[in-house]
Motif scaffolding. Structure first.
Motif, PDB file in Angstrom:
ATOM      1  N   ARG A 154      -5.304   3.625   3.751  1.00 12.10           N
ATOM      2  CA  ARG A 154      -6.332   3.450   2.719  1.00 12.10           C
ATOM      3  C   ARG A 154      -6.029   2.276   1.806  1.00 12.10           C
ATOM      4  O   ARG A 154      -6.935   1.539   1.410  1.00 12.10           O
ATOM      5  CB  ARG A 154      -6.443   4.745   1.900  1.00 12.10           C
ATOM      6  CG  ARG A 154      -7.367   4.659   0.704  1.00 12.10           C
ATOM      7  CD  ARG A 154      -7.555   6.013   0.043  1.00 12.10           C
ATOM      8  NE  ARG A 154      -6.298   6.647  -0.308  1.00 12.10           N
ATOM      9  CZ  ARG A 154      -5.617   6.380  -1.422  1.00 12.10           C
ATOM     10  NH1 ARG A 154      -6.072   5.460  -2.274  1.00 12.10           N
ATOM     11  NH2 ARG A 154      -4.493   7.015  -1.687  1.00 12.10           N
ATOM     12  N   THR A 155      -4.739   2.076   1.498  1.00 16.21           N
ATOM     13  CA  THR A 155      -4.374   1.081   0.496  1.00 16.21           C
ATOM     14  C   THR A 155      -3.959  -0.263   1.080  1.00 16.21           C
ATOM     15  O   THR A 155      -3.969  -1.278   0.376  1.00 16.21           O
ATOM     16  CB  THR A 155      -3.217   1.600  -0.365  1.00 16.21           C
ATOM     17  OG1 THR A 155      -2.048   1.768   0.477  1.00 16.21           O
ATOM     18  CG2 THR A 155      -3.563   2.934  -1.005  1.00 16.21           C
ATOM     19  N   GLY A 156      -3.529  -0.262   2.354  1.00 15.48           N
ATOM     20  CA  GLY A 156      -3.001  -1.491   2.933  1.00 15.48           C
ATOM     21  C   GLY A 156      -1.605  -1.826   2.448  1.00 15.48           C
ATOM     22  O   GLY A 156      -1.106  -2.929   2.664  1.00 15.48           O
ATOM     23  N   VAL A 157      -0.951  -0.850   1.811  1.00 17.13           N
ATOM     24  CA  VAL A 157       0.373  -1.064   1.241  1.00 17.13           C
ATOM     25  C   VAL A 157       1.278   0.113   1.577  1.00 17.13           C
ATOM     26  O   VAL A 157       0.878   1.273   1.429  1.00 17.13           O
ATOM     27  CB  VAL A 157       0.297  -1.223  -0.295  1.00 17.13           C
ATOM     28  CG1 VAL A 157       1.694  -1.369  -0.888  1.00 17.13           C
ATOM     29  CG2 VAL A 157      -0.565  -2.414  -0.674  1.00 17.13           C
ATOM     30  N   ILE A 208       4.311  -4.041  12.164  1.00 17.85           N
ATOM     31  CA  ILE A 208       3.694  -3.412  13.335  1.00 17.85           C
ATOM     32  C   ILE A 208       2.283  -2.942  12.984  1.00 17.85           C
ATOM     33  O   ILE A 208       1.334  -3.161  13.749  1.00 17.85           O
ATOM     34  CB  ILE A 208       4.556  -2.229  13.813  1.00 17.85           C
ATOM     35  CG1 ILE A 208       5.886  -2.739  14.378  1.00 17.85           C
ATOM     36  CG2 ILE A 208       3.808  -1.401  14.859  1.00 17.85           C
ATOM     37  CD1 ILE A 208       6.909  -1.641  14.609  1.00 17.85           C
ATOM     38  N   ALA A 209       2.139  -2.319  11.830  1.00 20.87           N
ATOM     39  CA  ALA A 209       0.825  -1.835  11.409  1.00 20.87           C
ATOM     40  C   ALA A 209      -0.149  -2.993  11.222  1.00 20.87           C
ATOM     41  O   ALA A 209      -1.338  -2.883  11.557  1.00 20.87           O
ATOM     42  CB  ALA A 209       0.956  -1.040  10.118  1.00 20.87           C
ATOM     43  N   ALA A 215      -5.179  -6.438   9.996  1.00 18.89           N
ATOM     44  CA  ALA A 215      -5.230  -6.700   8.556  1.00 18.89           C
ATOM     45  C   ALA A 215      -3.809  -6.629   8.012  1.00 18.89           C
ATOM     46  O   ALA A 215      -2.972  -5.882   8.518  1.00 18.89           O
ATOM     47  CB  ALA A 215      -6.112  -5.675   7.853  1.00 18.89           C
ATOM     48  N   ALA A 216      -3.534  -7.402   6.996  1.00 16.55           N
ATOM     49  CA  ALA A 216      -2.191  -7.447   6.428  1.00 16.55           C
ATOM     50  C   ALA A 216      -1.840  -6.121   5.764  1.00 16.55           C
ATOM     51  O   ALA A 216      -2.590  -5.613   4.922  1.00 16.55           O
ATOM     52  CB  ALA A 216      -2.087  -8.577   5.410  1.00 16.55           C
TER      53      ALA A 216
END
Length: 284
Positions: A154-157, A208-209, A215-216
């Motif tokens: 959800r957050t990309g972090v 890897i993700a 997306a970064a």
């Protein structure tokens, strides 16, 4: 006969499923808290008996006739797990079991700051004093990866405490290998480590993700105290948050860094990696 405890749980249930592919059902027994919950196994010819680590007499009955018993370790943080495991070992000895196989944890060594390590080491000592042949499967971390990574989808972090390399391992691979150990002719004495073939950090998992999603995905290291406070603010009990923190602390000090070949040898194939699991989760 092989008797499996915790057979209605995740690891125990998957182990029984793999055993049923290797040995006749009438050579398998299960010891469960609720026999009704194991009806599906009884319908396949598995011997189902009620037993729990709190009730040594029932355990002795559920272990009767067994050559091997798989003791799936308890996970109730409020319980005296070493005492409960001692009950189970004693019941197995009294039932005449020839070998006890126990689900231990990778890194169950002195100095590991993750408290469950002490429970597993103490249980292994009970096994060593039992007078019965025993095997401790020191399994790599096989919980859902999102528990470790947080809400990165959800957050990309990946915002977690400082970590270290861990061979994140697939639970079904562990279950299959456990069935191979129980059903096979090769004896393993004492502790053996079962892990995925490669240890990775959260920084590497972020990479890897990123490759999988296109997306970064960033890795952000969160201060320990800040992370605990954030967990508590999100509804996690403080005691549990502090326990979870010790897992990251153990990882950063190298207690989970070992990645051995035995799991692959038992499976006869390469175990699933963390990258495989992330990819499978994405396509599911």
């Amino acid at each position: 006969m092989i008797v499996v405890t915790g057979a209605t749980g995740g690891l125990g249930g998957a182990t029984v499923a793999h055993l049923l592919r290797r040995v006749p059902a009438d050579r398998i027994g299960v010891s469960v808290r609720d026999a009704a919950a194991a009806r599906h196994l009884a319908d396949r010819g598995v011997r189902v008996r009620q037993g729990s680590y709190e009730d040594p007499a029932a355990l002795r009955d559920s272990f009767a006739g067994a050559e091997q018993v798989l003791l799936v370790s308890g996970n109730d943080p409020a319980a005296d797990l070493v005492a409960l495991h001692r009950n189970a070992v004693g019941a197995a000895v009294e039932a005449g079991v020839r070998r006890i196989v126990y689900t231990s944890q990778q890194g169950a060594v002195p100095g590991n700051p993750y408290p469950p390590s002490d429970i597993h080491r103490a249980t292994e000592a009970v096994l060593d004093d039992s007078g019965v042949a025993w095997t401790a499967l020191r399994n790599g971390a096989y919980g859902p990866l999102d528990q470790v990574l947080g809400p990165w989808r959800r957050t990309g972090v990946i915002a977690q405490p400082a970590d270290g390399p861990v061979p994140y391992t697939d639970r079904d691979d562990i279950a299959e290998a456990t069935a191979v150990v129980l059903a096979g002719d090769r004896a393993f004495d004492g502790p053996v480590t079962l892990t995925a073939p490669t240890a990775v950090t959260l920084e590497e998992l972020a990479g890897i993700a990123s490759g999988l999603t296109g997306a970064a995905v960033r890795r952000v290291v969160v201060d320990d105290a800040r992370w605990v406070a954030d967990q508590v603010a999100s509804g996690v009990p403080e005691r549990m948050a502090r326990l979870l923190l010790t897992w990251y602390q153990a990882a950063r000090t190298g207690h989970f860094a070992e990645a051995g070949p035995l799991l692959g040898e038992l499976l006869g194939r390469e175990p699933r990696t963390a990258a495989d699991r992330l990819a499978a989760r994405r396509t599911a």
